[in-house]
Each structure stands twice: as structure tokens, then as C-alpha cells.
Design a protein around this motif. Structure first.
Motif, mmCIF file in Angstrom:
data_model
loop_
_atom_site.group_PDB
_atom_site.id
_atom_site.type_symbol
_atom_site.label_atom_id
_atom_site.label_comp_id
_atom_site.label_asym_id
_atom_site.label_seq_id
_atom_site.Cartn_x
_atom_site.Cartn_y
_atom_site.Cartn_z
ATOM 1 N N ASP A 1 -24.161 64.586 7.440
ATOM 2 C CA ASP A 1 -23.840 63.158 7.887
ATOM 3 C C ASP A 1 -24.539 62.085 6.967
ATOM 4 N N SER A 2 -23.603 61.436 6.250
ATOM 5 C CA SER A 2 -24.502 60.522 5.341
ATOM 6 C C SER A 2 -24.143 59.147 5.795
ATOM 7 N N SER A 3 -24.137 58.857 7.241
ATOM 8 C CA SER A 3 -23.830 57.619 7.765
ATOM 9 C C SER A 3 -25.432 57.239 7.889
ATOM 10 N N PRO A 4 -25.674 55.980 7.635
ATOM 11 C CA PRO A 4 -26.962 55.354 7.834
ATOM 12 C C PRO A 4 -27.539 55.517 9.083
ATOM 13 N N ALA A 5 -28.581 55.884 9.048
ATOM 14 C CA ALA A 5 -29.327 55.975 10.447
ATOM 15 C C ALA A 5 -29.536 54.340 11.154
ATOM 16 N N ARG A 6 -29.068 54.383 12.617
ATOM 17 C CA ARG A 6 -29.072 53.172 13.119
ATOM 18 C C ARG A 6 -30.623 52.915 13.514
ATOM 19 N N PRO A 7 -30.849 51.465 13.042
ATOM 20 C CA PRO A 7 -32.322 51.067 12.916
ATOM 21 C C PRO A 7 -32.941 51.065 14.395
ATOM 22 N N ALA A 8 -34.315 51.401 14.560
ATOM 23 C CA ALA A 8 -34.818 51.329 15.882
ATOM 24 C C ALA A 8 -34.656 50.013 16.512
ATOM 25 N N ALA A 9 -34.698 50.035 17.806
ATOM 26 C CA ALA A 9 -34.576 48.824 18.617
ATOM 27 C C ALA A 9 -35.849 48.204 18.481
ATOM 28 N N PRO A 10 -35.829 46.617 18.513
ATOM 29 C CA PRO A 10 -37.146 46.168 18.600
ATOM 30 C C PRO A 10 -37.979 46.423 19.927
ATOM 31 N N VAL A 11 -39.270 46.562 19.976
ATOM 32 C CA VAL A 11 -39.949 46.893 20.851
ATOM 33 C C VAL A 11 -40.590 45.654 21.818
ATOM 34 N N LEU A 12 -40.324 45.572 23.162
ATOM 35 C CA LEU A 12 -41.318 44.543 23.876
ATOM 36 C C LEU A 12 -42.230 45.172 24.694
ATOM 37 N N ASP A 13 -43.540 45.126 24.271
ATOM 38 C CA ASP A 13 -44.738 45.564 25.138
ATOM 39 C C ASP A 13 -44.856 44.647 26.232
ATOM 40 N N VAL A 14 -45.038 45.393 27.348
ATOM 41 C CA VAL A 14 -45.196 44.250 28.781
ATOM 42 C C VAL A 14 -46.835 44.880 29.137
ATOM 43 N N TRP A 15 -47.677 44.335 28.891
ATOM 44 C CA TRP A 15 -48.944 44.696 29.539
ATOM 45 C C TRP A 15 -49.039 44.175 31.106
ATOM 46 N N CYS A 16 -49.037 45.078 31.780
ATOM 47 C CA CYS A 16 -48.848 44.637 32.982
ATOM 48 C C CYS A 16 -49.793 45.421 34.129
ATOM 49 N N GLU A 17 -49.996 44.872 35.354
ATOM 50 C CA GLU A 17 -50.725 45.314 36.143
ATOM 51 C C GLU A 17 -50.121 45.591 37.629
ATOM 52 N N LEU A 18 -50.090 46.794 38.095
ATOM 53 C CA LEU A 18 -49.027 46.744 39.349
ATOM 54 C C LEU A 18 -49.709 46.165 40.613
ATOM 55 N N GLN A 19 -50.802 45.436 40.465
ATOM 56 C CA GLN A 19 -51.199 44.777 41.746
ATOM 57 C C GLN A 19 -51.337 43.469 41.243
ATOM 58 N N CYS A 20 -50.529 42.810 40.520
ATOM 59 C CA CYS A 20 -50.799 41.434 40.023
ATOM 60 C C CYS A 20 -49.372 40.490 40.305
ATOM 61 N N SER A 21 -49.487 39.719 41.304
ATOM 62 C CA SER A 21 -48.507 38.868 41.315
ATOM 63 C C SER A 21 -47.630 38.231 40.417
ATOM 64 N N ASP A 22 -48.365 37.774 39.455
ATOM 65 C CA ASP A 22 -47.677 37.246 38.229
ATOM 66 C C ASP A 22 -46.778 38.344 37.778
ATOM 67 N N CYS A 23 -47.307 39.577 37.612
ATOM 68 C CA CYS A 23 -46.105 40.627 36.789
ATOM 69 C C CYS A 23 -44.965 40.887 37.988
ATOM 70 N N ARG A 24 -45.352 40.662 39.176
ATOM 71 C CA ARG A 24 -44.161 40.622 40.092
ATOM 72 C C ARG A 24 -42.989 39.491 39.635
ATOM 73 N N THR A 25 -43.691 38.333 39.513
ATOM 74 C CA THR A 25 -42.775 37.259 39.184
ATOM 75 C C THR A 25 -42.066 37.606 37.799
ATOM 76 N N ALA A 26 -42.564 38.258 37.023
ATOM 77 C CA ALA A 26 -42.100 38.450 35.531
ATOM 78 C C ALA A 26 -40.951 39.415 35.734
ATOM 79 N N LEU A 27 -40.826 40.077 36.584
ATOM 80 C CA LEU A 27 -39.680 41.210 37.070
ATOM 81 C C LEU A 27 -38.327 40.437 36.763
ATOM 82 N N ASP A 28 -38.266 39.170 37.201
ATOM 83 C CA ASP A 28 -36.702 38.793 37.091
ATOM 84 C C ASP A 28 -36.492 38.495 35.499
#
Length: 174
Positions: free
Chosen positions: A3-30
Motif C-alpha cells: 500500500d503506497s498511500s500516504p499514512a494518515r497523520p496522527a490526530a492532534p492530542v488534547l490532554d485534559v488534566w482532571c480530578e474526578l472529585q472536582c466541580s470545575d472538571c464537572r463543569t468542563a464536561l460540556d
């Protein structure tokens, strides 16, 4: 035949540093839901653990979420736990097992993971990486080498993430 077709570039990555007991993180879900809806698989959104000492059940919640990821339902689990931050504060780790049961995960395995600590190294590694890049609170976003602090305000952050993502995606097409 090769297969000589060009490889699809990797998707940009968004790292979300989160804490699961954090109300601000809950707000960020939307915002995270809106980003997933807009970009689909063209943007990889990764939840990274950053449990804060002020929340006594956050480290356990991060471990339980890792077990949920192992069982294929990590995002569902994280969203469900974030929806119950007050209950997690009151009832503790029992909530983590209840959420697993409600999502038809192997709740006994989640409970065992909390006891045997099989996911501690993943949580510790996320937290150490976050500290190394200057994360001090949650949520914090990192995309395209830019760190955006959502712990102070979510105002305008989704728009900024969209600007960076659009620029990164446009660069892939060039």
C-alpha cells in the motif's frame, strides 16, 4: 502488493488534566462533549489524572477510572463520577463501586483494583507529568504545546482549544 498511500497523520492530542472529585472538571464536561461532537476522531482527547490532596477520594477515583478504561468504559465512568462529586465527598469509595455497577462494569473488579492498587503507577505517572509541565490545578488543558488553565475560569477556553485544533488540523492538510 504494498500500500503506497500516504499514512494518515496522527490526530492532534488534547490532554485534559482532571480530578474526578472536582466541580470545575464537572463543569468542563460540556466543553469536552462539544469538542468530541465537533471533531470526532480528528482530535484525540485524553483524560489525564491529577488528583488533588484537598479531595480525599480523588486518588481512588482515578484508579477506579483506570479500571473502567480497562473494561472499555472509561469516558462513561469518568463522566458519571464527575456527576456525583458531592456524593463521592460524602460516601467515599462506595460511590465508585456503585457507579461501576450502574454502568454494567465488573464492579467487583473495580473494588479489587482499589484494594490491590494495580493502577497506582498510571495515576502517579500522570500526576508527575502534570507537575513537570506546570499543572497546579484542574482542569488544565494541553494542546499543541500550549497549556490552558481551566481551574480559574472556563471562559473562552473551548474557543481557544478550537482555534489551536483548527490550526493543527490545517497544518496536516498542507
Amino acid at each position: 502488493m504494498s500500500d503506497s498511500s500516504p499514512a494518515r497523520p496522527a490526530a492532534p492530542v488534547l490532554d485534559v488534566w482532571c480530578e474526578l472529585q472536582c466541580s470545575d472538571c464537572r463543569t468542563a464536561l460540556d466543553d469536552l462533549r462539544a469538542l468530541r461532537a465537533r471533531y470526532g476522531d480528528r482530535l484525540e482527547i485524553r483524560l489525564r489524572h491529577f488528583p488533588l490532596e484537598k479531595h480525599k477520594h480523588a486518588f481512588a477515583a482515578a484508579q477506579a477510572a483506570e479500571e473502567a478504561w480497562e473494561q472499555g468504559r472509561g469516558w462513561d465512568y469518568a463522566e458519571a463520577v464527575l456527576g456525583r462529586v458531592e456524593e463521592l465527598e460524602r460516601r467515599g469509595e462506595a460511590v465508585l463501586v456503585d457507579v461501576a455497577r450502574e454502568l454494567d462494569l465488573d464492579a467487583d473488579e473495580v473494588d479489587t483494583a482499589l484494594i490491590d492498587g494495580r493502577h497506582i503507577l498510571v495515576v502517579d505517572a500522570d500526576q508527575a507529568e502534570g507537575k513537570a509541565i506546570g499543572v497546579t490545578g484542574t482542569p488544565t488543558y494541553v494542546i499543541g504545546g500550549e497549556r490552558l488553565d481551566g481551574g480559574k475560569s472556563q471562559e473562552g477556553l473551548r474557543e481557544r482549544i478550537e482555534e489551536i485544533t483548527d490550526r493543527l488540523l490545517a497544518g496536516q492538510d498542507a
